[in-house]
Design a protein around this motif. Structure first.
Motif, PDB file in Angstrom:
ATOM      1  N   GLU A 305      17.460 -17.895 -16.670  1.00 48.51           N
ATOM      2  CA  GLU A 305      17.932 -16.685 -17.155  1.00 48.51           C
ATOM      3  C   GLU A 305      19.059 -15.822 -16.751  1.00 48.51           C
ATOM      4  O   GLU A 305      20.035 -15.652 -17.191  1.00 48.51           O
ATOM      5  CB  GLU A 305      16.811 -15.505 -16.956  1.00 48.51           C
ATOM      6  N   ASP A 306      19.287 -16.257 -15.419  1.00 50.53           N
ATOM      7  CA  ASP A 306      20.651 -15.628 -14.702  1.00 50.53           C
ATOM      8  C   ASP A 306      21.546 -16.524 -13.693  1.00 50.53           C
ATOM      9  O   ASP A 306      22.069 -16.028 -12.763  1.00 50.53           O
ATOM     10  CB  ASP A 306      20.174 -14.446 -13.989  1.00 50.53           C
ATOM     11  N   SER A 331      14.929 -10.868  -8.239  1.00 55.28           N
ATOM     12  CA  SER A 331      14.078 -10.294  -9.280  1.00 55.28           C
ATOM     13  C   SER A 331      15.507  -9.459 -10.244  1.00 55.28           C
ATOM     14  O   SER A 331      14.854  -8.741 -11.469  1.00 55.28           O
ATOM     15  CB  SER A 331      12.750  -9.427  -9.196  1.00 55.28           C
ATOM     16  N   LYS A 333      19.569  -8.711 -11.697  1.00 53.88           N
ATOM     17  CA  LYS A 333      20.732  -9.418 -12.220  1.00 53.88           C
ATOM     18  C   LYS A 333      21.616  -9.379 -11.120  1.00 53.88           C
ATOM     19  O   LYS A 333      21.813  -8.773 -10.224  1.00 53.88           O
ATOM     20  CB  LYS A 333      21.114  -8.668 -13.465  1.00 53.88           C
ATOM     21  N   SER A 349      17.284  -1.025 -15.273  1.00 58.02           N
ATOM     22  CA  SER A 349      18.023  -1.817 -16.386  1.00 58.02           C
ATOM     23  C   SER A 349      18.430  -3.175 -15.476  1.00 58.02           C
ATOM     24  O   SER A 349      19.087  -4.055 -16.144  1.00 58.02           O
ATOM     25  CB  SER A 349      19.203  -1.029 -16.538  1.00 58.02           C
ATOM     26  N   LEU A 352      15.739  -8.432 -14.212  1.00 54.54           N
ATOM     27  CA  LEU A 352      15.524  -9.719 -15.129  1.00 54.54           C
ATOM     28  C   LEU A 352      14.511  -9.563 -15.837  1.00 54.54           C
ATOM     29  O   LEU A 352      13.304  -8.823 -15.334  1.00 54.54           O
ATOM     30  CB  LEU A 352      15.576 -10.866 -14.132  1.00 54.54           C
ATOM     31  N   LYS A 353      14.314 -10.177 -17.059  1.00 54.00           N
ATOM     32  CA  LYS A 353      12.983 -10.217 -17.684  1.00 54.00           C
ATOM     33  C   LYS A 353      11.895 -10.865 -16.949  1.00 54.00           C
ATOM     34  O   LYS A 353      10.667 -10.242 -17.050  1.00 54.00           O
ATOM     35  CB  LYS A 353      13.378 -10.842 -19.165  1.00 54.00           C
ATOM     36  N   VAL A 354      12.424 -11.951 -16.490  1.00 52.70           N
ATOM     37  CA  VAL A 354      11.354 -12.699 -15.607  1.00 52.70           C
ATOM     38  C   VAL A 354      10.872 -11.719 -14.069  1.00 52.70           C
ATOM     39  O   VAL A 354      10.042 -11.782 -13.709  1.00 52.70           O
ATOM     40  CB  VAL A 354      11.618 -13.994 -15.053  1.00 52.70           C
ATOM     41  N   LYS A 356      10.629  -8.502 -14.135  1.00 52.76           N
ATOM     42  CA  LYS A 356       9.460  -7.723 -14.106  1.00 52.76           C
ATOM     43  C   LYS A 356       7.871  -8.304 -13.893  1.00 52.76           C
ATOM     44  O   LYS A 356       7.198  -7.566 -13.512  1.00 52.76           O
ATOM     45  CB  LYS A 356       9.456  -7.163 -15.858  1.00 52.76           C
ATOM     46  N   ARG A 360       5.725  -7.273 -11.047  1.00 49.41           N
ATOM     47  CA  ARG A 360       4.454  -6.780 -11.154  1.00 49.41           C
ATOM     48  C   ARG A 360       3.368  -7.458 -10.567  1.00 49.41           C
ATOM     49  O   ARG A 360       2.240  -6.860  -9.841  1.00 49.41           O
ATOM     50  CB  ARG A 360       4.028  -6.864 -12.774  1.00 49.41           C
TER      51      ARG A 360
END
Length: 465
Positions: A305-306, A331, A333, A349, A352-354, A356, A360
């Protein structure tokens, strides 16, 4: 640092390790005696039982006769304690074989060879442990450095009566409150400072572990303000009353006489803390082995992802206010000129999507087991804050540095009681601080177990706001 903390108040843990090592020496002596008698190292079943009985008898006698809180060096101490225990062990063992009518099952050559080898190895072990203990003290690993505060006369009395030869504590410096304008030359070479000095610099420069404040008629006006000042540091603080029958005996405490009042004293020392440390290391090793597939999977997802880096390292405040680098799965960007002190919130904002998912399920915390193995953290303890936050809240919340009187943890009492995530709401940090103080003041091994069990339910079922 862990060794220093384990021995910071008494030497019970060192004595425990010494006794257990002597038990291992007894087992080796028995095996060696059997080899000399039978030319083989493989003990028969009857001799295995006999050897185990001897070791168990020794350990039982050791624990029943162990009244010392300090390790005392020297041959005289060895003859008085260990040699006497060795003799008692074999006497009890022989009496048991007679009572059970199994004397014919054991060789007399093996028995007396065992006694002779045990004697020599016990003596060698004592010399070795004396050497190790001396090295630990001289290298300041287990030496407790003391800052003494009081009137000049009281300081002189304590320094003169301090038992240097039988104590691994040392008075490194002092503050004589009635010697503001002139230097007293009768402090036996110990450097003295005034009340206007920078206490933080004194504590750091002399590696002070404990502050002793002398309670006397000349110091009464200063005691409350002194206590308030030192509670802003993570150092242990104690009140001494030299007019009483305080004699600096083993353990540096008295009970009924209240000669020593612990104003602020970390309970993380001794055998209980040794057990906690060993458990933390074992738990972390097992956790890293079991969780390594999860770490690898999410590391790959972060890279996809990043890109790199996979891990996020940041300065956090640890035990005694010393900083260390905490390790987490990244976690957020990659962003230039980002403010690391800005806490991550739900819906941030920067996530990253992962990220979250990682946050969690607290997967980002898994690499901190490496911090536990290094000795920077524990499994359970107050969560470590960013160093900038520590500086800010130490000025905002009274006695905030008292939360740093133990190793910071991956999870803690505050976290399982709802104080997780950002602390930007009014009173949130103070609430967390009160939970941390409760944990430090009431710590025991069972509390750690309870927090660990509750953490699993919090991670799985509690929603992070």
């Amino acid at each position: 640092m862990l060794i220093e903390k384990i021995f910071q108040r008494d030497d019970k843990s060192f004595l425990l390790l010494y006794r257990l090592f002597l038990g291992a020496v007894l087992y080796f002596s028995s095996t060696t005696a059997y080899f000399i008698r039978n030319k083989t190292w493989e003990l028969s079943d009857i001799y295995i039982k006999g050897t185990i009985y001897i070791v168990v008898i020794f350990l039982i006698l050791s624990f029943f006769n162990s009244k010392e809180q300090r390790y005392i060096k020297g041959t005289v101490q060895w003859l008085r304690v260990e040699f006497l225990l060795l003799v008692q062990t074999f006497v009890v063992a022989i009496l048991l074989t007679v009572m059970l009518k199994i004397t014919d099952d054991y060789s007399r050559i093996w028995l007396f060879t065992n006694i002779g080898i045990s004697f020599l190895l016990f003596l060698f072990t004592k010399v070795t442990f004396d050497f190790i203990y001396t090295k630990l003290v001289s290298s300041n690993v287990i030496q407790r450095n003391i800052l003494l505060i009081g009137d000049a006369e009281g300081c002189q009395k304590i320094i003169k009566g301090f038992p240097k030869k039988i104590s691994n504590s040392i008075i490194k410096c002092l503050i004589a409150i009635d010697q503001v304008d002139k230097k007293d030359l009768h402090f036996y070479g110990i450097p003295s400072f005034g009340l206007n000095e920078n206490f933080g610099q004194i504590l750091n420069h002399h590696a002070i572990g404990q502050v002793w404040i002398i309670s006397s008629s000349k110091t009464q006006l200063y005691i409350e303000s002194l206590i308030d000042r030192f509670l802003n540091f993570s150092v242990d603080c104690r009140l001494v009353q030299p007019e009483s029958k305080f004699r600096f005996v083993e353990g540096l405490d008295s009970d009924a006489g209240f000669d020593f009042y612990n104003i602020s004293f970390s309970p993380f020392y001794g055998t209980s803390f040794l057990i906690k440390s060993l458990f933390d290391k074992l738990f972390s090793t097992i956790a890293l082995i079991l969780m390594s597939p999860i770490i690898i999977i999410f590391a790959i997802l972060i890279v996809i992802e990043d890109g790199f880096p996979i891990f996020f390292s940041q300065k956090r405040t640890g035990w005694d206010g010393k900083s260390f680098n905490i390790l987490k799965l990244r976690s957020i960007k990659n962003m230039k000129n980002s403010n690391e002190a800005l806490q991550v919130k739900a819906g941030d904002s920067r996530l990253l999507k992962v990220g979250k998912i990682i946050r969690r399920l607290s997967i980002d915390e898994l690499p901190q087991f490496f911090n536990v193995l290094k000795g920077d953290m524990a499994i359970v303890g107050p969560r470590p804050h960013m160093t900038d936050h520590t500086k800010y809240y130490s000025n905002d919340i009274k006695n905030f540095m008292q939360r740093h009187k133990c190793l910071p943890g991956i999870t803690g009492w505050a976290q399982v009681n709802g104080s997780r995530g950002p602390t930007d709401e009014e009173g949130a940090m103070n609430k967390r601080f009160q939970h941390d103080l409760y944990y430090i003041k009431n710590w025991n091994l069972m509390l750690d177990v309870y927090i660990l069990i509750k953490t699993m339910f919090v991670v799985l079922f509690q929603k992070v706001d």
